[in-house]
Design a protein around this motif. Structure first.
Motif, mmCIF file in Angstrom:
data_model
loop_
_atom_site.group_PDB
_atom_site.id
_atom_site.type_symbol
_atom_site.label_atom_id
_atom_site.label_comp_id
_atom_site.label_asym_id
_atom_site.label_seq_id
_atom_site.Cartn_x
_atom_site.Cartn_y
_atom_site.Cartn_z
ATOM 1 N N SER A 129 48.469 32.425 -2.046
ATOM 2 C CA SER A 129 48.316 32.711 -0.626
ATOM 3 C C SER A 129 48.657 31.478 0.201
ATOM 4 C CB SER A 129 46.883 33.160 -0.335
ATOM 5 O OG SER A 129 46.671 33.329 1.053
ATOM 6 N N LYS A 130 48.185 30.318 -0.231
ATOM 7 C CA LYS A 130 48.450 29.081 0.500
ATOM 8 C C LYS A 130 49.937 28.710 0.471
ATOM 9 C CE LYS A 130 43.830 27.142 -0.226
ATOM 10 N NZ LYS A 130 43.028 26.058 -0.876
ATOM 11 N N SER A 131 50.573 28.973 -0.662
ATOM 12 C CA SER A 131 51.996 28.624 -0.786
ATOM 13 C C SER A 131 52.909 29.774 -0.364
ATOM 14 C CB SER A 131 52.312 28.238 -2.236
ATOM 15 O OG SER A 131 52.067 29.331 -3.115
ATOM 16 N N LYS A 132 52.311 30.901 0.086
ATOM 17 C CA LYS A 132 53.052 32.098 0.492
ATOM 18 C C LYS A 132 53.998 32.558 -0.622
ATOM 19 C CE LYS A 132 52.778 31.491 5.493
ATOM 20 N NZ LYS A 132 53.503 31.416 6.769
ATOM 21 N N THR A 133 53.427 32.654 -1.800
ATOM 22 C CA THR A 133 54.154 33.179 -2.955
ATOM 23 C C THR A 133 53.807 34.653 -3.118
ATOM 24 O OG1 THR A 133 54.092 31.032 -4.067
ATOM 25 C CG2 THR A 133 54.525 32.961 -5.438
ATOM 26 N N GLY A 134 54.793 35.525 -3.031
ATOM 27 C CA GLY A 134 54.542 36.958 -3.147
ATOM 28 C C GLY A 134 54.059 37.338 -4.529
ATOM 29 N N ALA A 135 53.073 38.231 -4.593
ATOM 30 C CA ALA A 135 52.520 38.658 -5.876
ATOM 31 C C ALA A 135 52.095 40.117 -5.810
ATOM 32 C CB ALA A 135 51.332 37.785 -6.274
ATOM 33 N N LEU A 136 52.157 40.775 -6.947
ATOM 34 C CA LEU A 136 51.756 42.178 -7.074
ATOM 35 C C LEU A 136 51.094 42.344 -8.434
ATOM 36 C CD1 LEU A 136 51.765 45.076 -5.998
ATOM 37 C CD2 LEU A 136 54.106 45.324 -6.839
ATOM 38 N N ILE A 137 49.769 42.530 -8.424
ATOM 39 C CA ILE A 137 48.995 42.572 -9.663
ATOM 40 C C ILE A 137 48.283 43.915 -9.769
ATOM 41 C CG2 ILE A 137 47.150 41.477 -10.992
ATOM 42 C CD1 ILE A 137 47.684 38.912 -9.393
ATOM 43 N N VAL A 138 48.523 44.632 -10.853
ATOM 44 C CA VAL A 138 47.908 45.936 -11.112
ATOM 45 C C VAL A 138 46.802 45.766 -12.149
ATOM 46 C CG1 VAL A 138 48.282 48.292 -11.919
ATOM 47 C CG2 VAL A 138 50.065 47.121 -10.610
ATOM 48 N N ILE A 139 45.631 46.315 -11.846
ATOM 49 C CA ILE A 139 44.500 46.232 -12.760
ATOM 50 C C ILE A 139 44.191 47.639 -13.256
ATOM 51 C CG2 ILE A 139 42.094 45.558 -13.019
ATOM 52 C CD1 ILE A 139 42.547 43.680 -10.602
ATOM 53 N N GLY A 214 51.420 53.218 -3.685
ATOM 54 C CA GLY A 214 51.938 54.294 -4.527
ATOM 55 C C GLY A 214 51.319 54.268 -5.913
ATOM 56 N N MET A 215 51.142 53.075 -6.486
ATOM 57 C CA MET A 215 50.541 52.962 -7.814
ATOM 58 C C MET A 215 49.083 53.406 -7.787
ATOM 59 S SD MET A 215 51.311 52.173 -10.881
ATOM 60 C CE MET A 215 50.719 51.532 -12.446
ATOM 61 N N SER A 216 48.361 53.052 -6.724
ATOM 62 C CA SER A 216 46.953 53.437 -6.632
ATOM 63 C C SER A 216 46.782 54.927 -6.369
ATOM 64 C CB SER A 216 46.256 52.630 -5.528
ATOM 65 O OG SER A 216 46.667 53.057 -4.245
ATOM 66 N N GLN A 217 47.833 55.575 -5.836
ATOM 67 C CA GLN A 217 47.787 57.023 -5.632
ATOM 68 C C GLN A 217 48.126 57.782 -6.910
ATOM 69 O OE1 GLN A 217 50.611 57.279 -2.401
ATOM 70 N NE2 GLN A 217 49.006 57.459 -0.846
ATOM 71 N N ALA A 218 49.055 57.242 -7.683
ATOM 72 C CA ALA A 218 49.498 57.911 -8.906
ATOM 73 C C ALA A 218 48.535 57.707 -10.066
ATOM 74 C CB ALA A 218 50.889 57.410 -9.306
ATOM 75 N N THR A 219 47.751 56.628 -10.047
ATOM 76 C CA THR A 219 46.805 56.331 -11.115
ATOM 77 C C THR A 219 45.484 55.894 -10.493
ATOM 78 O OG1 THR A 219 47.322 53.969 -11.317
ATOM 79 C CG2 THR A 219 48.756 55.503 -12.502
ATOM 80 N N ASP A 220 44.508 55.602 -11.330
ATOM 81 C CA ASP A 220 43.230 55.100 -10.816
ATOM 82 C C ASP A 220 43.188 53.576 -10.813
ATOM 83 O OD1 ASP A 220 43.072 54.589 -13.510
ATOM 84 O OD2 ASP A 220 41.072 55.450 -13.784
ATOM 85 N N SER A 221 44.351 52.943 -10.911
ATOM 86 C CA SER A 221 44.433 51.490 -10.943
ATOM 87 C C SER A 221 44.056 50.886 -9.593
ATOM 88 C CB SER A 221 45.853 51.053 -11.303
ATOM 89 O OG SER A 221 46.250 51.594 -12.527
ATOM 90 N N HIS A 222 43.575 49.651 -9.645
ATOM 91 C CA HIS A 222 43.361 48.849 -8.449
ATOM 92 C C HIS A 222 44.453 47.791 -8.410
ATOM 93 C CE1 HIS A 222 38.793 49.913 -8.097
ATOM 94 N NE2 HIS A 222 39.565 50.970 -8.283
ATOM 95 N N VAL A 223 44.913 47.458 -7.213
ATOM 96 C CA VAL A 223 46.073 46.588 -7.082
ATOM 97 C C VAL A 223 45.781 45.464 -6.094
ATOM 98 C CG1 VAL A 223 48.564 46.518 -6.707
ATOM 99 C CG2 VAL A 223 47.490 48.657 -7.446
ATOM 100 N N ILE A 224 46.277 44.283 -6.431
ATOM 101 C CA ILE A 224 46.178 43.114 -5.546
ATOM 102 C C ILE A 224 47.586 42.721 -5.112
ATOM 103 C CG2 ILE A 224 45.373 40.730 -5.309
ATOM 104 C CD1 ILE A 224 43.605 41.250 -7.784
ATOM 105 N N THR A 225 47.742 42.425 -3.828
ATOM 106 C CA THR A 225 49.029 41.930 -3.341
ATOM 107 C C THR A 225 48.817 40.624 -2.583
ATOM 108 O OG1 THR A 225 48.942 43.102 -1.227
ATOM 109 C CG2 THR A 225 49.955 44.263 -3.084
ATOM 110 N N VAL A 226 49.797 39.754 -2.666
ATOM 111 C CA VAL A 226 49.856 38.554 -1.844
ATOM 112 C C VAL A 226 51.165 38.611 -1.075
ATOM 113 C CG1 VAL A 226 49.859 36.034 -1.776
ATOM 114 C CG2 VAL A 226 48.507 37.226 -3.522
#
Length: 263
Positions: A129-139, A214-226
């Motif tokens: 977040s501090k370095s403004k690095t894009g991220a997409l993490i699916v749990i 879209g991932m959280s709608q198609a599955t019960d996964s939780h997702v983190i984005t930066v």
């Protein structure tokens, strides 16, 4: 039994309630998408056919009746994406094999992260977040995400903040795509996720956030984005998104405390 102009029994009331519930679920499924306009158009078409029949307009009724006769096939063609999404939800959230497997029965209490893994994810997201690095993490939760993992590169490593930051580093060959975490391990990176077709998403949210929703709608996964543009951290579950959360908020969500998840 109630008797007025019609006879209404217990099973009739149950039938009406089930149909109402089904229509409500269909509405929730297509709400905010262009499919809602198609659904309303088809419903108005059906009402017009009923009116034409009531007025005994035989020629027009016959023509419209031909379309109604193949209505099921037409619905499958028109709503194929929504039907596929509905079946995905059923298959992932109500998987019989998962609910009744012996492995799931004996390990059902081990569904959360350990404190060390939570700290690793939170620290990595704060740094990105501090370095403004894009991220997409699916749990992953209960859904089997192997099909999504197969679209990327299998990693199968323990959860490490340093590894997550390395994966999403701009010059890394794995940074473009999502990381999937399942069974408390980093399963895969550079994965392709389904993008939501909802029209209710603010324009300030880009493709990364649309894929997360879209991932959280198609599955019960939780997702983190930066966000790569703002550095904001977001948490997504069940098609809902909580934007601009702090590291403390993320830590609570990962620990299973969603009391602050207000949508």
């Amino acid at each position: 039994m109630i008797t007025a102009f019609i006879t209404l029994g217990l099973f009739d009331i149950l039938d009406i309630l089930l149909v109402a519930f089904l229509l409500y679920q269909v509405y929730l499924l297509i709400r905010g998408t262009v499919a809602i306009n198609i659904f309303v158009g088809l419903f108005l078409f059906y009402l017009m056919w009923l009116l034409v029949r009531a007025l005994n307009m035989e020629l027009l009724s016959s023509i419209l009746g031909q379309f109604i006769g193949v209505g099921v096939i037409a619905l499958i063609i028109v709503f194929q994406q929504e039907i596929r999404k509905f079946l995905l939800i059923l298959g992932s959230r109500y998987n019989v094999n998962q609910k009744f497997s012996l492995e799931n029965w004996f390990t059902k209490d081990e569904v959360g992260f350990q404190e060390q893994e939570i700290a690793s994810i939170v620290t990595a997201c704060e740094h990105m977040s501090k370095s403004k690095t894009g991220a997409l993490i699916v749990i992953a939760k209960n859904s089997d995400l192997q099909a999504y993992a197969d679209t990327g590169k299998i990693v199968n490593s323990r959860v490490s903040g340093t590894l997550l930051e390395s994966i999403f580093f701009k010059n890394s060959p794995l940074h473009d795509g999502a990381v999937i975490i399942a069974n408390n391990r980093i399963l895969a990176a550079r994965c392709i996720l389904p993008v939501t077709d909802s029209t209710n998403i603010p324009g300030s949210l880009g493709l990364r956030h649309r894929a997360a929703i879209g991932m959280s709608q198609a599955t019960d996964s939780h997702v983190i984005t930066v966000s790569e543009e703002t550095g904001n951290i977001s948490y997504i579950m069940g098609g809902n998104i909580k934007v601009r959360i702090t590291g403390a908020d993320l830590k609570k969500f990962l620990a299973g405390d969603y009391s602050g998840f207000i949508v």
